[in-house]
Design a protein around this motif. Structure first.
Motif, PDB file in Angstrom:
ATOM      1  N   ARG A 199       0.954  -1.182  -0.065  1.00  0.00           N
ATOM      2  CA  ARG A 199       0.056   0.086  -0.012  1.00  0.00           C
ATOM      3  C   ARG A 199       0.961   1.308   0.003  1.00  0.00           C
ATOM      4  N   ALA A 200       0.583   2.307  -0.705  1.00  0.00           N
ATOM      5  CA  ALA A 200       1.516   3.444  -0.791  1.00  0.00           C
ATOM      6  C   ALA A 200       0.901   4.781  -1.015  1.00  0.00           C
ATOM      7  N   GLN A 201       1.576   5.728  -0.604  1.00  0.00           N
ATOM      8  CA  GLN A 201       1.209   7.166  -1.437  1.00  0.00           C
ATOM      9  C   GLN A 201       2.756   7.829  -1.680  1.00  0.00           C
ATOM     10  N   THR A 202       2.486   8.702  -2.930  1.00  0.00           N
ATOM     11  CA  THR A 202       3.600   9.296  -3.292  1.00  0.00           C
ATOM     12  C   THR A 202       3.398  10.796  -3.475  1.00  0.00           C
ATOM     13  N   ALA A 203       4.302  11.608  -3.494  1.00  0.00           N
ATOM     14  CA  ALA A 203       3.979  13.062  -3.564  1.00  0.00           C
ATOM     15  C   ALA A 203       5.246  13.944  -4.215  1.00  0.00           C
ATOM     16  N   MET A 204       4.906  14.896  -4.958  1.00  0.00           N
ATOM     17  CA  MET A 204       5.853  15.821  -5.595  1.00  0.00           C
ATOM     18  C   MET A 204       5.964  17.199  -4.657  1.00  0.00           C
ATOM     19  N   LEU A 205       6.599  17.510  -3.594  1.00  0.00           N
ATOM     20  CA  LEU A 205       6.408  18.514  -2.850  1.00  0.00           C
ATOM     21  C   LEU A 205       7.483  19.616  -2.698  1.00  0.00           C
ATOM     22  N   ALA A 206       8.701  19.441  -3.355  1.00  0.00           N
ATOM     23  CA  ALA A 206       9.800  20.285  -2.978  1.00  0.00           C
ATOM     24  C   ALA A 206      10.436  20.805  -4.147  1.00  0.00           C
ATOM     25  N   HIS A 207      10.326  20.201  -5.353  1.00  0.00           N
ATOM     26  CA  HIS A 207      10.961  20.474  -6.426  1.00  0.00           C
ATOM     27  C   HIS A 207      10.327  21.077  -7.631  1.00  0.00           C
ATOM     28  N   LYS A 208      10.984  21.729  -8.695  1.00  0.00           N
ATOM     29  CA  LYS A 208      10.262  22.307  -9.710  1.00  0.00           C
ATOM     30  C   LYS A 208      10.850  21.422 -11.052  1.00  0.00           C
ATOM     31  N   ARG A 209       9.970  21.489 -12.064  1.00  0.00           N
ATOM     32  CA  ARG A 209      10.397  21.080 -13.498  1.00  0.00           C
ATOM     33  C   ARG A 209      10.767  19.476 -13.223  1.00  0.00           C
ATOM     34  N   ILE A 210      10.293  18.865 -12.173  1.00  0.00           N
ATOM     35  CA  ILE A 210      10.575  17.335 -12.525  1.00  0.00           C
ATOM     36  C   ILE A 210       8.987  16.575 -12.312  1.00  0.00           C
ATOM     37  N   GLU A 211       8.840  15.572 -13.164  1.00  0.00           N
ATOM     38  CA  GLU A 211       7.790  14.675 -13.265  1.00  0.00           C
ATOM     39  C   GLU A 211       7.444  13.704 -12.061  1.00  0.00           C
ATOM     40  N   VAL A 212       8.544  13.296 -11.581  1.00  0.00           N
ATOM     41  CA  VAL A 212       8.221  12.397 -10.708  1.00  0.00           C
ATOM     42  C   VAL A 212       8.581  12.554  -9.068  1.00  0.00           C
ATOM     43  N   GLU A 213       8.177  11.669  -8.338  1.00  0.00           N
ATOM     44  CA  GLU A 213       7.806  11.886  -6.921  1.00  0.00           C
ATOM     45  C   GLU A 213       9.196  12.330  -6.144  1.00  0.00           C
ATOM     46  N   ASP A 214       9.073  13.191  -5.232  1.00  0.00           N
ATOM     47  CA  ASP A 214      10.316  13.332  -4.356  1.00  0.00           C
ATOM     48  C   ASP A 214      10.076  12.820  -2.859  1.00  0.00           C
ATOM     49  N   ILE A 334       4.842   0.098  -5.980  1.00  0.00           N
ATOM     50  CA  ILE A 334       4.374   1.088  -5.095  1.00  0.00           C
ATOM     51  C   ILE A 334       3.660   2.145  -5.778  1.00  0.00           C
ATOM     52  N   TYR A 335       4.238   2.527  -7.364  1.00  0.00           N
ATOM     53  CA  TYR A 335       3.890   3.691  -8.124  1.00  0.00           C
ATOM     54  C   TYR A 335       2.342   3.304  -8.255  1.00  0.00           C
ATOM     55  N   LYS A 336       2.119   1.841  -8.542  1.00  0.00           N
ATOM     56  CA  LYS A 336       0.779   1.463  -8.995  1.00  0.00           C
ATOM     57  C   LYS A 336      -0.253   1.468  -7.798  1.00  0.00           C
ATOM     58  N   ALA A 337       0.248   1.264  -6.509  1.00  0.00           N
ATOM     59  CA  ALA A 337      -0.444   1.348  -5.085  1.00  0.00           C
ATOM     60  C   ALA A 337      -0.963   2.843  -4.816  1.00  0.00           C
ATOM     61  N   ALA A 338       0.087   3.517  -5.107  1.00  0.00           N
ATOM     62  CA  ALA A 338      -0.260   5.080  -4.912  1.00  0.00           C
ATOM     63  C   ALA A 338      -1.055   5.768  -5.656  1.00  0.00           C
ATOM     64  N   GLU A 339      -1.079   5.310  -6.996  1.00  0.00           N
ATOM     65  CA  GLU A 339      -1.848   5.988  -8.150  1.00  0.00           C
ATOM     66  C   GLU A 339      -3.188   5.391  -7.790  1.00  0.00           C
ATOM     67  N   THR A 340      -3.545   4.197  -7.538  1.00  0.00           N
ATOM     68  CA  THR A 340      -4.823   3.822  -7.289  1.00  0.00           C
ATOM     69  C   THR A 340      -5.441   3.809  -5.874  1.00  0.00           C
ATOM     70  N   GLY A 341      -4.476   3.858  -5.090  1.00  0.00           N
ATOM     71  CA  GLY A 341      -4.917   3.893  -3.608  1.00  0.00           C
ATOM     72  C   GLY A 341      -5.358   2.562  -3.285  1.00  0.00           C
ATOM     73  N   ARG A 342      -4.930   1.371  -4.092  1.00  0.00           N
ATOM     74  CA  ARG A 342      -5.483  -0.114  -3.924  1.00  0.00           C
ATOM     75  C   ARG A 342      -4.295  -0.532  -3.380  1.00  0.00           C
ATOM     76  N   THR A 343      -4.338  -1.896  -2.739  1.00  0.00           N
ATOM     77  CA  THR A 343      -3.324  -2.815  -2.312  1.00  0.00           C
ATOM     78  C   THR A 343      -2.793  -3.435  -3.700  1.00  0.00           C
ATOM     79  N   VAL A 344      -1.655  -3.370  -4.114  1.00  0.00           N
ATOM     80  CA  VAL A 344      -1.122  -4.224  -5.251  1.00  0.00           C
ATOM     81  C   VAL A 344      -0.380  -5.532  -4.547  1.00  0.00           C
ATOM     82  N   LYS A 345      -0.714  -6.526  -5.197  1.00  0.00           N
ATOM     83  CA  LYS A 345      -0.126  -8.046  -4.817  1.00  0.00           C
ATOM     84  C   LYS A 345       1.027  -8.223  -5.876  1.00  0.00           C
TER      85      LYS A 345
END
Ligand SMILES: NC(=O)c1ccc[n+]([C@@H]2O[C@H](COP(=O)([O-])OP(=O)(O)OC[C@H]3O[C@@H](n4cnc5c(N)ncnc54)[C@H](O)[C@@H]3O)[C@@H](O)[C@H]2O)c1
Length: 364
Positions: A199-214, A334-345
């Motif tokens: 199960r997971a959450q991701t965010a991009m909180l502190a950088h600019k011009r990047i597409e991915v999680e920090d 982890i990326y899939k779980a974060a994006e869907t809010g679901r448990t990934v097996k």
């Protein structure tokens, strides 16, 4: 005749490859290729190797026996496949590749060509990691209950701006997890065993011009029933030493960077005294906590030696293709779980479709 190495991609990590090769008796850096001629020329000037600007030409160099891939992460597959087809042994920097399909292609082509393949994870070759692994295999932890990987690092905006590929889905394949914390993800699954659920959450909180999680936080259940977390960030100022924490019903060990800082077991062994003595003289520097270049090369040296031994004996490298693929699968889970809010097996049947990868925006 010494074994000849050729590196593909003469950027930051190639300097560490050169130092690692220089430390191995019977090995020598023969060549370096880069699509940017100045980068190949720089490595050639520093090391005396032959510069190439065209991969085909380097692969035709008969003095090159082993090719080390240090191109951006999503550009590992093409040179790895070409090297295998040219009959060269292949060492690929982490991550092996950024999708399972691309990892599998590398693995298949190396198998087909009958060449040795290894994915670079130097932390597995550090003494403390091996010490913990031995204690787990020897049953000293009792039942494993908790396994954590914590990578609270800091990367400046300048770091991401320093290469057009950094922080992109296409070539970095992800952020704090796929680029920085992957070493710890690999160690965690090596020590704790396969992951069953995420199960997971991701965010991009502190950088600019990047597409991915920090920032990324995941909770895991391992196949053996134990639980754990992965915390990964490049947005924690000033950046702290990475930690691996392994706990069980009969023991606990905590490793900070390359130092064991806790070593507590219900049943003591003679060997523990040496580990406690070692704990008193911690040796780790800053690692990559705040500076990507503040890493040592001794793990690379040991891993390259393992690959050379595998080539000599005709066995598989300690971290072969399937081993190198494991951390990529967990991170994609982890990326899939974060994006869907679901448990990934796990295991994943195939590459998860990630909206963020398509739109180039993290945390969707
Ligand atoms: N094991 C570690 O501790 C560690 C540390 C840093 C980076 N890495 C990995 O090494 C890889 C490179 O990272 P870096 O920081 O050295 O990047 P970098 O940008 O400094 O260097 C990459 C080099 O590859 C060259 N290049 C790009 N495409 C190429 C191609 N198709 N053929 C030949 N050359 C090409 C670029 O011109 C550049 O010189 C990444 O996969 C990264 O994850 C591993």
């Amino acid at each position: 005749m010494p074994i000849g190495f050729g590196v593909v991609g003469c950027g930051m990590i190639a300097g560490f490859h050169a130092k690692a090769i220089a430390d191995i008796r019977g090995a020598r850096l023969v060549a370096g290729v880069d699509t940017v001629p100045a980068a190949a020329d720089r490595l050639a000037k520093q090391t005396g190797c032959r510069p190439y600007y065209d991969l085909k030409k380097m692969l035709a160099d008969e003095d090159v026996d082993v090719v080390v891939i240090g191109t951006p992460s999503g550009a590992h597959m093409e040179p790895a496949v070409a090297a295998a087809r040219a009959g060269k042994h292949v060492i690929v920097e982490k991550p092996l590749e950024i999708t399972l399909r691309r990892c599998d292609r590398i693995i298949d082509e190396c198998d087909k060509a009958g060449v040795t393949l290894s994915a670079v994870f130097p932390s597995r070759f550090h003494g403390p990691s091996i010490e913990i692994k031995r204690a787990i295999d020897g049953g000293r932890f009792g039942r494993l209950t908790v396994g954590d990987a914590i990578v609270k690092w800091y990367r400046t905006q300048e770091y991401y701006d320093s290469g057009a590929w950094r922080g992109t889905w296409k070539l970095d394949g992800g952020g704090a997890l796929m680029n920085q914390a992957i070493h710890s993800v690999d160690l965690l699954t090596w020590l704790m065993g396969p992951v069953a659920e995420i199960r997971a959450q991701t965010a991009m909180l502190a950088h600019k011009r990047i597409e991915v999680e920090d920032v990324a936080i995941a909770t895991l259940q391992f196949e053996n029933g134990a639980l754990g977390i992965i915390e990964a960030s490049t947005a924690v100022y000033p950046g702290y030493l990475k930690r691996i924490e392994i706990h069980g019903t009969a023991g606990s060990a905590i490793m900070e960077e390359e130092d064991i800082i806790k070593w507590d077991f219900a049943k003591r062994r003679k060997r523990d005294a040496a580990i406690h003595a070692q704990m008193a003289r911690q040796v780790s520097g800053g690692g990559g906590a705040a500076d990507p270049a503040a890493i040592g090369h001794h793990g690379h040296t040991r891993q390259f030696k393992d690959v050379l031994a595998a080539i000599r004996k005709g066995t598989r490298a300690m971290i072969d293709g399937p081993e190198g693929r494991r951390s990529v699968e967990i991170i994609l889970g982890i990326y899939k779980a974060a994006e869907t809010g679901r448990t990934v097996k796990l295991p994943l049947a195939s590459d998860p479709v990630l909206k963020a990868r398509k739109t180039g925006v993290a945390g969707l």
